[in-house]
Design a protein around this motif. Structure first.
Motif, PDB file in Angstrom:
ATOM      1  N   ILE A 140       0.803  -1.264  -0.070  1.00  0.00           N
ATOM      2  CA  ILE A 140       0.148   0.025  -0.031  1.00  0.00           C
ATOM      3  C   ILE A 140       0.900   1.121   0.112  1.00  0.00           C
ATOM      4  O   ILE A 140       2.021   1.010   0.556  1.00  0.00           O
ATOM      5  N   THR A 141       0.483   2.290  -0.693  1.00  0.00           N
ATOM      6  CA  THR A 141       1.119   3.557  -0.525  1.00  0.00           C
ATOM      7  C   THR A 141       0.913   4.198   0.617  1.00  0.00           C
ATOM      8  O   THR A 141       0.185   3.952   1.528  1.00  0.00           O
ATOM      9  N   LEU A 142       1.903   5.056   0.955  1.00  0.00           N
ATOM     10  CA  LEU A 142       1.947   5.730   2.274  1.00  0.00           C
ATOM     11  C   LEU A 142       0.636   6.552   2.236  1.00  0.00           C
ATOM     12  O   LEU A 142       0.263   6.771   3.462  1.00  0.00           O
ATOM     13  N   LYS A 143       0.486   7.205   1.091  1.00  0.00           N
ATOM     14  CA  LYS A 143      -0.770   7.997   1.350  1.00  0.00           C
ATOM     15  C   LYS A 143      -2.106   7.388   1.673  1.00  0.00           C
ATOM     16  O   LYS A 143      -2.935   7.592   2.515  1.00  0.00           O
ATOM     17  N   ASN A 144      -2.277   6.048   1.082  1.00  0.00           N
ATOM     18  CA  ASN A 144      -3.572   5.328   1.333  1.00  0.00           C
ATOM     19  C   ASN A 144      -3.402   4.301   2.656  1.00  0.00           C
ATOM     20  O   ASN A 144      -4.078   4.242   3.281  1.00  0.00           O
ATOM     21  N   ALA A 145      -2.149   4.408   3.008  1.00  0.00           N
ATOM     22  CA  ALA A 145      -2.010   3.644   4.444  1.00  0.00           C
ATOM     23  C   ALA A 145      -2.482   4.618   5.584  1.00  0.00           C
ATOM     24  O   ALA A 145      -3.063   4.205   6.429  1.00  0.00           O
ATOM     25  N   LEU A 146      -2.151   6.110   5.467  1.00  0.00           N
ATOM     26  CA  LEU A 146      -2.797   6.776   6.186  1.00  0.00           C
ATOM     27  C   LEU A 146      -4.272   7.285   6.237  1.00  0.00           C
ATOM     28  O   LEU A 146      -4.839   7.259   7.012  1.00  0.00           O
ATOM     29  N   LYS A 147      -4.708   7.256   4.880  1.00  0.00           N
ATOM     30  CA  LYS A 147      -5.914   7.339   4.271  1.00  0.00           C
ATOM     31  C   LYS A 147      -6.771   6.187   5.285  1.00  0.00           C
ATOM     32  O   LYS A 147      -7.874   6.575   5.842  1.00  0.00           O
ATOM     33  N   TYR A 148      -6.483   5.073   5.286  1.00  0.00           N
ATOM     34  CA  TYR A 148      -7.164   3.954   5.669  1.00  0.00           C
ATOM     35  C   TYR A 148      -6.827   3.536   7.273  1.00  0.00           C
ATOM     36  O   TYR A 148      -7.031   2.684   7.774  1.00  0.00           O
ATOM     37  N   SER A 149      -5.835   4.449   7.677  1.00  0.00           N
ATOM     38  CA  SER A 149      -5.345   4.328   9.106  1.00  0.00           C
ATOM     39  C   SER A 149      -4.670   2.842   9.265  1.00  0.00           C
ATOM     40  O   SER A 149      -5.304   2.092  10.171  1.00  0.00           O
ATOM     41  N   GLN A 150      -3.889   2.217   8.628  1.00  0.00           N
ATOM     42  CA  GLN A 150      -3.565   1.002   8.469  1.00  0.00           C
ATOM     43  C   GLN A 150      -2.170   0.558   9.621  1.00  0.00           C
ATOM     44  O   GLN A 150      -1.212   1.426   9.556  1.00  0.00           O
ATOM     45  N   ASN A 151      -2.582  -0.322  10.475  1.00  0.00           N
ATOM     46  CA  ASN A 151      -1.606  -0.495  11.595  1.00  0.00           C
ATOM     47  C   ASN A 151      -0.384  -1.280  11.040  1.00  0.00           C
ATOM     48  O   ASN A 151       0.688  -0.923  11.371  1.00  0.00           O
ATOM     49  N   TYR A 152      -0.444  -2.160  10.213  1.00  0.00           N
ATOM     50  CA  TYR A 152       0.737  -2.910   9.700  1.00  0.00           C
ATOM     51  C   TYR A 152       1.529  -2.155   8.790  1.00  0.00           C
ATOM     52  O   TYR A 152       2.751  -1.943   9.018  1.00  0.00           O
ATOM     53  N   ALA A 153       1.131  -1.141   8.139  1.00  0.00           N
ATOM     54  CA  ALA A 153       1.875  -0.311   7.273  1.00  0.00           C
ATOM     55  C   ALA A 153       2.711   0.471   8.110  1.00  0.00           C
ATOM     56  O   ALA A 153       4.086   1.011   7.866  1.00  0.00           O
ATOM     57  N   SER A 154       2.012   1.150   9.070  1.00  0.00           N
ATOM     58  CA  SER A 154       2.643   2.206   9.971  1.00  0.00           C
ATOM     59  C   SER A 154       3.796   1.307  10.904  1.00  0.00           C
ATOM     60  O   SER A 154       4.828   1.941  11.064  1.00  0.00           O
ATOM     61  N   ALA A 155       3.439   0.091  11.228  1.00  0.00           N
ATOM     62  CA  ALA A 155       4.313  -0.439  12.037  1.00  0.00           C
ATOM     63  C   ALA A 155       5.726  -0.704  11.226  1.00  0.00           C
ATOM     64  O   ALA A 155       6.882  -0.470  11.527  1.00  0.00           O
ATOM     65  N   TYR A 156       5.583  -0.957   9.830  1.00  0.00           N
ATOM     66  CA  TYR A 156       6.626  -1.253   8.954  1.00  0.00           C
ATOM     67  C   TYR A 156       7.532   0.018   8.805  1.00  0.00           C
ATOM     68  O   TYR A 156       8.650   0.143   8.835  1.00  0.00           O
ATOM     69  N   VAL A 157       6.652   0.980   8.582  1.00  0.00           N
ATOM     70  CA  VAL A 157       7.674   2.332   8.439  1.00  0.00           C
ATOM     71  C   VAL A 157       8.125   2.965   9.487  1.00  0.00           C
ATOM     72  O   VAL A 157       9.301   3.409   9.550  1.00  0.00           O
ATOM     73  N   ILE A 158       7.902   2.621  10.886  1.00  0.00           N
ATOM     74  CA  ILE A 158       8.492   3.233  11.883  1.00  0.00           C
ATOM     75  C   ILE A 158       9.692   2.196  12.307  1.00  0.00           C
ATOM     76  O   ILE A 158      10.619   2.712  12.489  1.00  0.00           O
ATOM     77  N   ASN A 159       9.503   1.043  11.741  1.00  0.00           N
ATOM     78  CA  ASN A 159      10.765   0.225  11.790  1.00  0.00           C
ATOM     79  C   ASN A 159      11.753   0.559  10.932  1.00  0.00           C
ATOM     80  O   ASN A 159      12.785   0.462  11.150  1.00  0.00           O
ATOM     81  N   GLU A 160      11.283   1.040   9.727  1.00  0.00           N
ATOM     82  CA  GLU A 160      12.460   1.657   8.730  1.00  0.00           C
ATOM     83  C   GLU A 160      13.239   2.920   9.110  1.00  0.00           C
ATOM     84  O   GLU A 160      14.230   3.010   8.858  1.00  0.00           O
ATOM     85  N   VAL A 161      12.412   3.692   9.765  1.00  0.00           N
ATOM     86  CA  VAL A 161      12.874   5.076   9.921  1.00  0.00           C
ATOM     87  C   VAL A 161      13.376   5.262  11.396  1.00  0.00           C
ATOM     88  O   VAL A 161      14.094   6.178  11.731  1.00  0.00           O
ATOM     89  N   GLY A 162      12.806   4.444  12.000  1.00  0.00           N
ATOM     90  CA  GLY A 162      13.440   4.434  13.725  1.00  0.00           C
ATOM     91  C   GLY A 162      12.380   4.927  14.673  1.00  0.00           C
ATOM     92  O   GLY A 162      12.074   6.344  14.225  1.00  0.00           O
ATOM     93  N   ALA A 163      12.102   4.289  15.689  1.00  0.00           N
ATOM     94  CA  ALA A 163      11.459   4.708  16.787  1.00  0.00           C
ATOM     95  C   ALA A 163      11.886   6.130  17.356  1.00  0.00           C
ATOM     96  O   ALA A 163      11.062   7.070  17.692  1.00  0.00           O
ATOM     97  N   GLU A 164      13.213   6.222  17.392  1.00  0.00           N
ATOM     98  CA  GLU A 164      14.039   7.212  18.315  1.00  0.00           C
ATOM     99  C   GLU A 164      13.719   8.419  17.364  1.00  0.00           C
ATOM    100  O   GLU A 164      13.371   9.741  17.838  1.00  0.00           O
ATOM    101  N   ASN A 165      13.841   8.489  15.964  1.00  0.00           N
ATOM    102  CA  ASN A 165      13.761   9.630  15.180  1.00  0.00           C
ATOM    103  C   ASN A 165      12.023  10.035  15.239  1.00  0.00           C
ATOM    104  O   ASN A 165      11.831  11.396  15.057  1.00  0.00           O
ATOM    105  N   VAL A 166      11.298   9.154  15.279  1.00  0.00           N
ATOM    106  CA  VAL A 166       9.739   9.622  15.208  1.00  0.00           C
ATOM    107  C   VAL A 166       9.231  10.152  16.464  1.00  0.00           C
ATOM    108  O   VAL A 166       8.714  11.257  16.495  1.00  0.00           O
TER     109      VAL A 166
END
Length: 749
Positions: A506-532
Motif C-alpha cells: 500500500i502507498t503511504l498516502k493510502n496507509a494513512l488514509k485508511y489508518s493501517q496499523n501494519y503499514a505504520s508499524a513497517y514504516v517506523i521500523n524503517e525510519v526508527g522509533a527514536e527519530n519519530v
C-alpha cells in the motif's frame, strides 16, 4: 418690691463680666472643636487616609478576561468589581444619583451644611433623615470597612467622613468623584460590586447604555440593596424606581413625557449572574489563571511596591485570542452531539453492570477521591461509618444534558452515575498565529472541573500516525506514493495487530488514509522509533513519548492542547508555534505588564509539511474521516484534512481536523478507560469525536463576520519537487475517493 428690683439690676461691671464669660465659653467651644477636629484629622481617634491613598484610592477590583474583540469572557474576583470612566456612564445615571442623593452636589465642597443642620434637627425631633453628600458616601465606601452602629463611634466616623470628603473635593473634580462613587458602590447579591457589574447583572448591558428607568432602578437600590432587590422584592423595587424617576422630573432632568413613559414600564430585568464557573469558556479561564500565576512567578512580575499581583483584587485586564462567538459555537456543537451520544451510551449500559471484573475497584477509588470521603476521614469517621453514609440516600444535584437536576440517591449511586457520563473536550486554533480561538475543557464546569484540553492527557491512538509518516517523508527518501508492506509482521518482541484495507502493498498516502496499523508499524521500523519520537516532541508534544515502535500506533498519552499545536505545524509549512492563551496583560490603569511572545520551532521541511497536509486531506476524501462530508456531520465540502483516532476497547475517540486557517482537535471518552462503548459504531473517533468538529466548523463558516475562507491549502514557498498525485504512476492502483464508511485500525499492540 421696687427696691428689690432696683437691687437686681445688672451693673456695667456685671455685664462686662458675663460678656467675658460667654466669649470665653464660646472660644473654649471653638477651641475644643478645632482641637477635636485636629485630633480627628491626625488620626488620634482612628486612621485617616494619607495623601497617597487619596490620590490612589484602593478597592478590590475584579480582573477581566477579554476575548479578541474585547468582550468579557469572565472575571477573577473577591468582589466582582470593574471600573468605568466618567464618559462610560449614562447621563441618566448621573441625573438619578444627584436628584436622589445630593441635589446641591455641584454647589458644595464635600459637606452640605444646610442639609446637615436639617438632618440634625429631624434627628432630634425623632424623624431620622440622611444627610451625607455623595462625596461623604464615597469617603465611607473608600476608607471605611463598614458603617459603625455604636452612636459614639458613628459620630467619630461621621467627622472622619467630613474631613475626608473635603480632602477628596480638593483632590478630584466633581466628575471624578461621581466616577469613583459608581465604581465603589455595592448593589447587593449576585456579586454585583460597582456599576459595571450591576448593569451587566441586572440588564445584561453596559453603564453607558442604561435607559432612564434602568438607571433609576439601580440608583434606587443604593438606599438598601437587599431591601430594594428587584429579584426578591420586585414591587418594592418598582416603587423605589418610580420615586427616583419623580426626583429626576422635579430636578428637570427628564420631561413629563419621559417620566410617564419610564414609570409605566415593567422592571425589565435580564439577569446575567456572574459566578466563577458560569458564562463562556469556564475551563479556559480556570487554566488561564494558573498559567498567569506561573508567568508572574517565573518572570518576577510584581507591582511597583514590590508586592505580587493578586488576580482577584488588582483589576488586571487579560487580553486573550479567544473569539467569543467561536467559543459559543464550540460549546453548542459539543452539547448538540454529546447528548445524542450519551443516549446511545446509556442504552448500552442500561442492562449491564459496568463495575464488575476489571472495573470492580472503580467505585472504591471514586469514593476515596470524593470530597465527602475526605471530609468524613478528617472528621475521624470509621470505615464502617463511611460505608454506611455512602449507601444512605441523600439529596444530590446531578448534571444532565437537559440541565441540572435535584434528586435523591446514595452517594455511591451518584459516583456510578458520573462515571457513566461521557466526557469531551475540544480546542481550535489558528495555525499561522498560534492563537487559540475556542477551548471547551469538559462537559460541565460546575460538576466536572478537571480540564481535558491541557491538564488531562489520554492515549492518542491513530492520531499519532502522521508523525511516523512525516518522519519518513521528511528524510527525503520516501514519497506519499511509495509502497510498503501491509500485512502482519513481527519486529523483535512486537507483533502489532490490525486489519488490511487499501491493499498489500500500500502507498503511504493510502496507509494513512485508511489508518493501517501494519503499514505504520513497517514504516517506523524503517525510519526508527527514536527519530519519530524526536519529531513528535519537536512538534510540541510535551508528555512522555517513549522511543518504542508502538508509538506509531499511538501507544502514549497526550493532551488535546499539544495535539492541536502539533497538527498546526503541518498547515504552517512545518513551523510549530506554541498555542497562545494570552496576548497581553495590563494593570487597572492600562499599563502593560506582560506581552506574550510564543515559542517557534521549525519542525519540518515546508515541502514535507505540505505533503502531509495532502495526505491528511485523503483521510477526509474517502478515508476514515469521510463522514465529515455527510450532512448530519456538518456537510462540509471545502478542502479539509484530518485524522481519526481510536484506542483499544474504544476507550478514547479522537479527531484532529485541519483547514488552511483553523485547526481543531476533539477527544471523547469516559472518566475511566475501563468504561467505554462495546462497538466501533459509536465508539470510534469518526463517530464520537469527528461530528463535533463538523458541527463546529459548519457554524464557523456560516458566520460571515468571522471571515474564515473555504479555500485550499497554499503550496509550500519553494514549490514541490516530489509527485503527490499517485495516479501519475502507471502501476498505481487507485481507490475511489467517494465518501464511504471506513473503520480505522485501533491500537492493536
Amino acid at each position: 418690691m421696687k427696691r428689690e428690683s432696683k437691687n437686681n439690676k445688672l451693673t456695667p461691671e456685671d455685664i462686662s463680666r458675663y460678656t467675658r464669660r460667654i466669649w470665653m465659653i464660646f472660644a473654649g467651644v471653638i477651641a475644643f472643636v478645632l482641637l477635636f477636629l485636629t485630633a480627628v484629622r491626625f488620626g488620634i481617634f482612628g486612621k485617616l487616609p494619607s495623601f497617597e491613598e487619596l490620590e490612589n484610592p484602593h478597592s478590590n477590583l475584579a480582573s477581566e478576561i477579554l476575548s479578541d474583540d474585547s468582550r468579557v469572557l469572565g472575571t477573577y474576583f473577591k468582589e466582582n468589581r470593574s471600573n468605568v470612566k466618567y464618559s462610560e456612564l449614562s447621563p441618566y445615571l448621573i441625573q438619578a444619583l444627584i436628584s436622589t442623593e445630593d441635589k446641591r452636589f455641584y454647589g458644595h465642597s464635600g459637606i452640605d451644611y444646610s442639609r446637615t443642620i436639617t438632618m440634625v434637627a429631624h434627628t432630634l425631633l425623632g424623624s431620622k433623615q440622611g444627610g451625607s453628600t455623595i462625596t461623604q458616601q464615597l469617603a465611607l465606601n473608600l476608607f471605611a470597612d463598614r458603617r459603625e452602629r455604636n452612636p459614639v463611634k458613628r459620630i467619630m466616623q461621621k467627622l472622619q467622613e467630613w474631613i475626608t470628603a473635603v480632602r477628596l473635593e480638593r483632590n478630584y473634580t466633581k466628575e471624578e468623584i461621581i466616577m469613583l462613587y459608581f465604581n465603589t458602590v455595592d448593589f447587593g447579591s449576585y456579586n454585583t460590586d460597582g456599576i459595571k457589574s450591576a448593569a451587566r447583572t441586572y440588564f445584561n448591558t453596559t453603564p453607558d447604555k442604561l435607559a432612564p428607568e434602568q438607571a433609576a432602578l439601580l440608583v434606587g437600590m443604593l438606599k438598601g440593596p437587599s431591601y430594594f432587590s428587584p429579584v426578591r422584592f420586585p414591587e418594592r423595587a418598582l416603587g423605589r424606581r418610580n420615586l427616583v424617576l419623580s426626583n429626576m422630573l422635579n430636578e428637570k432632568f427628564i420631561t413629563q413625557a419621559q417620566y410617564e413613559e419610564a414609570k409605566n414600564k415593567p422592571l425589565g430585568l435580564q439577569l446575567n449572574i456572574s459566578r466563577y464557573g458560569e458564562g463562556v469558556a469556564p475551563y479556559f479561564r480556570a487554566v488561564l489563571k494558573d498559567e498567569i500565576k506561573k508567568i508572574f512567578k517565573a518572570k518576577n512580575l510584581v507591582k511597583a511596591d514590590g508586592t505580587p499581583y493578586d488576580l482577584d483584587r488588582d483589576g488586571l485586564k487579560i487580553y486573550t485570542p479567544i473569539n467569543y462567538k467561536m467559543q459559543e459555537y464550540a460549546e453548542a456543537a459539543q452539547k448538540e452531539w454529546m447528548q445524542t451520544l450519551q443516549r446511545e451510551f446509556d442504552k448500552q449500559w442500561k442492562r449491564r453492570d459496568a463495575f464488575t471484573g476489571k472495573n470492580a475497584k472503580l467505585l472504591e477509588t471514586g469514593m476515596k477521591r470524593s470530597d465527602r470521603y475526605r471530609q468524613m476521614k478528617d472528621d475521624g469517621a470509621s470505615d464502617e461509618e463511611i460505608k454506611k453514609a455512602f449507601n444512605t440516600k441523600t439529596k444530590i444535584n446531578i448534571f444532565t444534558w437537559k440541565g441540572n437536576v435535584d434528586t435523591t440517591m446514595t452517594p455511591l449511586d451518584s459516583i456510578k452515575y458520573n462515571k457513566l457520563m461521557l466526557r469531551n473536550s475540544m480546542m481550535a486554533m489558528e495555525p499561522l498565529t498560534g492563537h487559540i480561538k475556542a477551548w471547551v475543557g469538559g462537559i460541565n464546569f460546575e460538576h466536572y472541573k478537571y480540564d481535558q484540553v491541557k491538564m488531562g492527557i489520554r492515549q492518542v491512538g491513530s492520531t499519532a500516525k502522521p508523525f511516523t509518516y512525516a518522519t519518513a517523508i521528511d528524510n527525503g527518501y520516501y514519497s506519499p506514493c511509495f509502497s510498503v508492506p501491509n500485512h502482519q509482521q513481527t519486529y523483535g518482541n512486537w507483533t502489532p495487530r490490525g486489519t488490511v484495507q487499501g491493499g498489500d502493498p500500500i502507498t503511504l498516502k493510502n496507509a494513512l488514509k485508511y489508518s493501517q496499523n501494519y503499514a505504520s508499524a513497517y514504516v517506523i521500523n524503517e525510519v526508527g522509533a527514536e527519530n519519530v519520537a524526536n519529531l513528535t516532541r519537536k512538534m510540541g508534544i510535551t508528555s512522555t513519548v517513549p522511543n518504542y515502535p508502538s508509538i506509531a500506533l499511538g501507544a502514549y498519552e497526550a493532551s488535546v492542547y499539544d495535539m492541536v499545536g502539533a497538527y498546526s505545524a503541518f498547515v504552517n509549512h512545518g513551523t510549530w508555534i506554541e498555542p497562545t492563551m494570552i496576548l497581553r496583560i495590563e494593570d487597572k490603569n492600562g499599563t502593560l505588564i506582560y506581552e506574550n511572545t510564543p515559542a517557534i520551532t521549525k519542525a519540518l521541511n515546508s515541502e514535507s509539511a505540505y505533503i502531509m497536509v495532502d495526505m491528511l486531506k485523503g483521510v477526509i476524501d474517502g478515508g476514515t474521516g469521510s463522514r465529515l462530508r455527510r450532512q448530519e456531520y456538518g456537510g462540509l465540502t471545502n478542502p479539509i484534512g484530518g485524522k481519526t483516532g481510536t484506542t483499544n476497547d474504544n476507550s478514547d475517540a479522537w479527531f484532529i481536523g485541519i483547514t488552511p486557517e483553523l485547526v481543531a482537535g476533539v477527544w471523547t471518552g469516559a472518566e475511566d478507560r475501563g468504561i467505554s462503548f462495546s462497538n466501533m459504531q459509536y465508539g470510534q473517533g469518526a463517530a464520537a469525536a469527528l461530528p463535533i468538529f463538523g458541527l463546529f466548523m459548519k457554524k464557523v463558516y456560516s458566520d460571515k463576520s468571522l471571515n474564515y475562507s473555504k479555500g485550499d491549502f497554499p503550496k509550500p514557498p519553494g514549490g514541490l519537487t516530489r509527485v503527490i498525485d499517485c495516479s501519475q504512476y502507471s502501476d498505481y492502483e487507485g481507490y475511489s475517493t467517494e465518501p464511504k464508511e471506513v473503520e480505522e485500525d485501533r491500537l492493536g499492540f
